[in-house]
Design a protein around this motif. Structure first.
Motif, PDB file in Angstrom:
ATOM      1  N   GLN A 116       2.140  18.867  12.575  1.00 17.14           N
ATOM      2  CA  GLN A 116       2.008  17.804  13.571  1.00 17.14           C
ATOM      3  C   GLN A 116       3.075  16.733  13.386  1.00 17.14           C
ATOM      4  O   GLN A 116       3.365  15.990  14.304  1.00 17.14           O
ATOM      5  N   GLY A 117       3.614  16.650  12.203  1.00 19.68           N
ATOM      6  CA  GLY A 117       4.646  15.655  11.916  1.00 19.68           C
ATOM      7  C   GLY A 117       4.392  14.979  10.594  1.00 19.68           C
ATOM      8  O   GLY A 117       3.380  15.220   9.938  1.00 19.68           O
ATOM      9  N   SER A 118       5.335  14.143  10.216  1.00 11.60           N
ATOM     10  CA  SER A 118       5.224  13.450   8.939  1.00 11.60           C
ATOM     11  C   SER A 118       5.024  11.959   9.179  1.00 11.60           C
ATOM     12  O   SER A 118       5.179  11.461  10.287  1.00 11.60           O
ATOM     13  N   LEU A 119       4.676  11.268   8.123  1.00 14.89           N
ATOM     14  CA  LEU A 119       4.498   9.827   8.158  1.00 14.89           C
ATOM     15  C   LEU A 119       5.570   9.192   7.275  1.00 14.89           C
ATOM     16  O   LEU A 119       5.747   9.617   6.127  1.00 14.89           O
ATOM     17  N   PRO A 120       6.288   8.205   7.777  1.00 13.00           N
ATOM     18  CA  PRO A 120       7.387   7.610   7.014  1.00 13.00           C
ATOM     19  C   PRO A 120       6.943   7.097   5.645  1.00 13.00           C
ATOM     20  O   PRO A 120       6.019   6.297   5.544  1.00 13.00           O
ATOM     21  N   GLY A 121       7.579   7.590   4.609  1.00 13.90           N
ATOM     22  CA  GLY A 121       7.323   7.107   3.257  1.00 13.90           C
ATOM     23  C   GLY A 121       6.025   7.547   2.625  1.00 13.90           C
ATOM     24  O   GLY A 121       5.673   7.081   1.538  1.00 13.90           O
ATOM     25  N   ALA A 122       5.294   8.441   3.265  1.00 15.21           N
ATOM     26  CA  ALA A 122       4.006   8.870   2.713  1.00 15.21           C
ATOM     27  C   ALA A 122       4.197   9.811   1.531  1.00 15.21           C
ATOM     28  O   ALA A 122       5.160  10.572   1.475  1.00 15.21           O
ATOM     29  N   VAL A 123       3.272   9.737   0.593  1.00 22.44           N
ATOM     30  CA  VAL A 123       3.214  10.680  -0.520  1.00 22.44           C
ATOM     31  C   VAL A 123       2.395  11.866  -0.014  1.00 22.44           C
ATOM     32  O   VAL A 123       1.234  11.699   0.361  1.00 22.44           O
ATOM     33  N   VAL A 124       2.999  13.043   0.024  1.00 24.67           N
ATOM     34  CA  VAL A 124       2.318  14.233   0.535  1.00 24.67           C
ATOM     35  C   VAL A 124       1.668  14.979  -0.630  1.00 24.67           C
ATOM     36  O   VAL A 124       2.326  15.321  -1.608  1.00 24.67           O
ATOM     37  N   VAL A 125       0.366  15.200  -0.496  1.00 29.49           N
ATOM     38  CA  VAL A 125      -0.405  15.905  -1.519  1.00 29.49           C
ATOM     39  C   VAL A 125      -1.353  16.858  -0.800  1.00 29.49           C
ATOM     40  O   VAL A 125      -2.130  16.432   0.049  1.00 29.49           O
ATOM     41  N   ASP A 126      -1.272  18.130  -1.125  1.00 29.00           N
ATOM     42  CA  ASP A 126      -2.205  19.082  -0.538  1.00 29.00           C
ATOM     43  C   ASP A 126      -3.613  18.722  -1.008  1.00 29.00           C
ATOM     44  O   ASP A 126      -3.804  18.355  -2.173  1.00 29.00           O
TER      45      ASP A 126
ATOM     46  N   ALA B 124       0.831  -1.202   0.000  1.00 29.22           N
ATOM     47  CA  ALA B 124       0.000   0.000   0.000  1.00 29.22           C
ATOM     48  C   ALA B 124       0.865   1.250   0.000  1.00 29.22           C
ATOM     49  O   ALA B 124       2.007   1.232   0.458  1.00 29.22           O
ATOM     50  N   VAL B 125       0.281   2.314  -0.505  1.00 25.73           N
ATOM     51  CA  VAL B 125       0.889   3.638  -0.482  1.00 25.73           C
ATOM     52  C   VAL B 125       0.056   4.481   0.481  1.00 25.73           C
ATOM     53  O   VAL B 125      -1.173   4.493   0.400  1.00 25.73           O
ATOM     54  N   ILE B 126       0.747   5.158   1.395  1.00 19.95           N
ATOM     55  CA  ILE B 126       0.069   6.089   2.290  1.00 19.95           C
ATOM     56  C   ILE B 126       0.072   7.457   1.610  1.00 19.95           C
ATOM     57  O   ILE B 126       1.127   7.934   1.179  1.00 19.95           O
ATOM     58  N   VAL B 127      -1.083   8.082   1.483  1.00 23.50           N
ATOM     59  CA  VAL B 127      -1.182   9.427   0.920  1.00 23.50           C
ATOM     60  C   VAL B 127      -1.568  10.373   2.057  1.00 23.50           C
ATOM     61  O   VAL B 127      -2.638  10.239   2.652  1.00 23.50           O
ATOM     62  N   ASP B 128      -0.665  11.287   2.360  1.00 19.67           N
ATOM     63  CA  ASP B 128      -0.900  12.288   3.400  1.00 19.67           C
ATOM     64  C   ASP B 128      -1.494  13.512   2.722  1.00 19.67           C
ATOM     65  O   ASP B 128      -0.788  14.301   2.100  1.00 19.67           O
ATOM     66  N   ALA B 129      -2.814  13.642   2.827  1.00 19.77           N
ATOM     67  CA  ALA B 129      -3.519  14.749   2.179  1.00 19.77           C
ATOM     68  C   ALA B 129      -4.014  15.747   3.212  1.00 19.77           C
ATOM     69  O   ALA B 129      -5.083  16.337   3.060  1.00 19.77           O
ATOM     70  N   ARG B 130      -3.239  15.911   4.268  1.00 20.57           N
ATOM     71  CA  ARG B 130      -3.596  16.937   5.249  1.00 20.57           C
ATOM     72  C   ARG B 130      -3.200  18.299   4.703  1.00 20.57           C
ATOM     73  O   ARG B 130      -2.186  18.425   4.010  1.00 20.57           O
ATOM     74  N   PRO B 131      -3.972  19.321   5.004  1.00 17.51           N
ATOM     75  CA  PRO B 131      -3.582  20.662   4.576  1.00 17.51           C
ATOM     76  C   PRO B 131      -2.226  21.038   5.174  1.00 17.51           C
ATOM     77  O   PRO B 131      -1.882  20.596   6.278  1.00 17.51           O
ATOM     78  N   GLN B 132      -1.488  21.840   4.468  1.00 19.63           N
ATOM     79  CA  GLN B 132      -0.154  22.225   4.908  1.00 19.63           C
ATOM     80  C   GLN B 132      -0.166  22.826   6.302  1.00 19.63           C
ATOM     81  O   GLN B 132       0.728  22.569   7.099  1.00 19.63           O
ATOM     82  N   VAL B 133      -1.200  23.541   6.635  1.00 17.53           N
ATOM     83  CA  VAL B 133      -1.294  24.213   7.929  1.00 17.53           C
ATOM     84  C   VAL B 133      -1.334  23.212   9.097  1.00 17.53           C
ATOM     85  O   VAL B 133      -0.944  23.565  10.202  1.00 17.53           O
TER      86      VAL B 133
END
Length: 110
Positions: free
Chosen positions: A34-44, A21-30
């Motif tokens: 809180q922190g990052s998630l290891p290996g997550a794809v960050v998308v606003d 699986a791929v983790i997609v971190d779609a939390r707003p930048q603001v």
């Protein structure tokens, strides 16, 4: 509109760690402070459609295989809608993480 289901934080972490699986971190930048998630794809969240729309040649730009499992983390109220948006673009195995970032972060610490 497709129907996506939740996935537990523990299952999302396990699937990600075993390259299922791929983790997609779609939390707003603001709120990503809180922190990052290891290996997550960050998308606003405002860029989801642009980043996940298949290219004119039919390839999928962020996650190459449309059948790859995707676990979406976002603000809890937005996660199901963002997962739906990704699924509507042709991805076939999309979930949102039950409990959001906090639950997934706890799973990574365990």
């Amino acid at each position: 509109m497709s129907v996506v289901n939740s996935i537990t934080a523990r299952d999302a972490k396990s699937h990600h760690e075993h390259d299922h699986a791929v983790i997609v971190d779609a939390r707003p930048q603001v709120v990503r402070h809180q922190g990052s998630l290891p290996g997550a794809v960050v998308v606003d969240p405002t860029d989801v459609r642009k980043r996940f729309t298949p290219t004119p040649s039919g390839t999928f730009p962020v996650v190459r295989d449309p059948d790859t499992e995707i676990a979406v983390v976002s603000v809890r109220s937005q996660a199901p809608a963002i997962a739906e948006e990704i699924a509507d673009l042709g991805y076939t195995n999309v979930h949102y993480v039950d409990g959001g970032y906090g639950a997934l972060r706890t799973a990574y610490r365990a």
